[in-house]
Design an enzyme around this catalytic site. Structure first.
Site, PDB file in Angstrom:
ATOM      1  N   ARG A 238       4.044  39.915  49.054  1.00  0.00           N
ATOM      2  CA  ARG A 238       4.472  40.908  48.079  1.00  0.00           C
ATOM      3  C   ARG A 238       4.265  40.322  46.685  1.00  0.00           C
ATOM      4  O   ARG A 238       4.487  39.129  46.457  1.00  0.00           O
ATOM      5  CB  ARG A 238       5.947  41.293  48.281  1.00  0.00           C
ATOM      6  CG  ARG A 238       6.183  42.244  49.449  1.00  0.00           C
ATOM      7  CD  ARG A 238       5.604  43.625  49.176  1.00  0.00           C
ATOM      8  NE  ARG A 238       5.911  44.594  50.219  1.00  0.00           N
ATOM      9  CZ  ARG A 238       5.098  44.895  51.225  1.00  0.00           C
ATOM     10  NH1 ARG A 238       3.937  44.264  51.339  1.00  0.00           N
ATOM     11  NH2 ARG A 238       5.450  45.829  52.098  1.00  0.00           N
ATOM     12  N   GLU A 267       2.583  46.921  40.980  1.00  0.00           N
ATOM     13  CA  GLU A 267       1.465  47.723  41.489  1.00  0.00           C
ATOM     14  C   GLU A 267       1.594  49.189  41.079  1.00  0.00           C
ATOM     15  O   GLU A 267       2.694  49.745  41.105  1.00  0.00           O
ATOM     16  CB  GLU A 267       1.413  47.610  43.024  1.00  0.00           C
ATOM     17  CG  GLU A 267       1.113  46.218  43.501  1.00  0.00           C
ATOM     18  CD  GLU A 267       1.047  46.109  45.022  1.00  0.00           C
ATOM     19  OE1 GLU A 267       1.113  47.148  45.714  1.00  0.00           O
ATOM     20  OE2 GLU A 267       0.922  44.982  45.517  1.00  0.00           O
ATOM     21  N   HIS A 285      -4.272  45.651  47.444  1.00  0.00           N
ATOM     22  CA  HIS A 285      -3.295  45.751  48.537  1.00  0.00           C
ATOM     23  C   HIS A 285      -3.934  46.329  49.802  1.00  0.00           C
ATOM     24  O   HIS A 285      -3.499  47.359  50.334  1.00  0.00           O
ATOM     25  CB  HIS A 285      -2.093  46.607  48.110  1.00  0.00           C
ATOM     26  CG  HIS A 285      -0.842  46.283  48.877  1.00  0.00           C
ATOM     27  ND1 HIS A 285       0.406  46.285  48.308  1.00  0.00           N
ATOM     28  CD2 HIS A 285      -0.647  45.944  50.180  1.00  0.00           C
ATOM     29  CE1 HIS A 285       1.319  45.969  49.215  1.00  0.00           C
ATOM     30  NE2 HIS A 285       0.698  45.755  50.364  1.00  0.00           N
TER      31      HIS A 285
END
Length: 323
Positions: A238, A267, A285
């Site tokens: 993460r 993000e 991602h």
């Protein structure tokens, strides 16, 4: 009367078809997430939702939905959900572990290789028409084979990356809040060390921890300063686990050699300084993004939602106290 479920964003058709067999579905067939207000409005009166990591279930949202019984997240991580609030309200939360382990491990190792051997940089160099002739030191990177790999986090994905490292005859160090048993350490060929030792001795460091208060900015300026100047940092866990600004500065001033990042602090925003650097490989991602794996994740989330609404224990229950 069937239960009602909101699918907050596009999923694979097979999972949508499964849901339609069992529940009434409101389907947001879009690549764009609902705004927080839209999400709340769409969820009113729904029994469940198949959600994605871009959907944020705060305590405020959960408490405003008295009928909601299940949040089935299409992801392993569930940091987008206030788990404490959900549990207090008896809202079941599920995730999709296991099915993406090998796919994510593949990608983590791909980032490691790409950063080590400067593959993305070489691609840009060639496409820009800058290649004139072969030179002995043109875009030289660093060897992976026989080097030291440090793994922070030794869950499913960390273990799978370790197995890939063994194939490259790497020395494997790891650090985790929970140590593996001696048999597992022997089978994986891994050595448990303090974090400081791992940072100091590893040529490559790959992060595989969940986002928790204790892991936020786990890697910051202090940790980066302990790493080798030739070290490569890989993050497929993460984004907030790494202090992006500190990393950008470390890459720019040569504190470490390179990085490979699939996740980011805010993000889809990326620290602007990172975007200007040649020695970082950036991906949006997509570590679990193989067609086969993403299909399985969507189907698993759909099955979790249906199981919960039918009064069965979902296979991938996160707040296990409700099971």
């Amino acid at each position: 009367m069937k239960h009602s479920v909101l699918v907050t964003k596009r999923i694979y058709p097979e999972a949508f078809a499964y849901l339609r067999e069992h529940v009434d579905v409101e389907y947001h067939d879009s690549e764009t997430s609902y705004s927080p207000d839209e999400l709340l409005q769409r969820l009113k009166g729904k029994d469940g939702t198949v959600s994605q990591l871009t959907d944020h279930f705060t305590a405020e949202v959960i408490n405003a939905l008295p009928k909601l019984r299940v949040i089935a997240n299409v992801a392993v991580g569930f940091d987008n959900i206030d788990l404490e609030a959900a549990t207090k309200r008896n809202v079941i939360v599920t995730n999709t572990p296991g099915v993406l382990t090998e796919t994510t491990a593949d990608f983590a190792f791909a980032l490691l290789m790409a950063a080590a051997r400067r593959i993305a940089e070489a691609d840009r160099f060639l496409r820009a028409g800058r290649w004139r002739e072969w030179n002995v030191d043109l875009l030289c990177g660093h060897d992976v084979y026989g080097s030291t790999l440090g793994l922070i986090g030794m869950g499913r994905i960390g273990q799978s990356v370790a197995r890939r490292g063994r194939g490259f005859q790497m020395r494997l160090l790891y650090h985790d809040a929970t140590r593996q048993d001696s048999q597992s350490e022997k089978e994986l060929g891994i050595e448990f060390v303090p974090l400081e030792t791992l940072l100091r001795e590893s040529d490559y460091i790959s992060l595989h921890v969940p986002l928790l208060p204790e892991t936020e900015k786990l890697i910051g300026a202090g940790e980066l300063s302990q790493m080798k100047k030739t070290a490569v940092l890989v993050n497929t866990s993460r984004g907030p686990v790494v202090d992006e600004q500190a990393l950008a500065e470390a890459l720019a001033n040569g504190t470490i050699a390179a990085a490979g990042l699939d996740v980011f602090e805010r993000e889809p925003e990326v620290e602007p300084k990172l975007l200007k650097l040649e020695n970082v490989v950036l991906a949006p991602h997509i570590a679990s993004a193989s067609t086969e794996t993403r299909k399985k994740m969507c189907r698993m989330a759909a099955e979790n939602a249906v199981a919960a609404l039918e009064g069965r224990r979902p296979e991938n229950l996160v707040n296990t106290s409700l099971g």
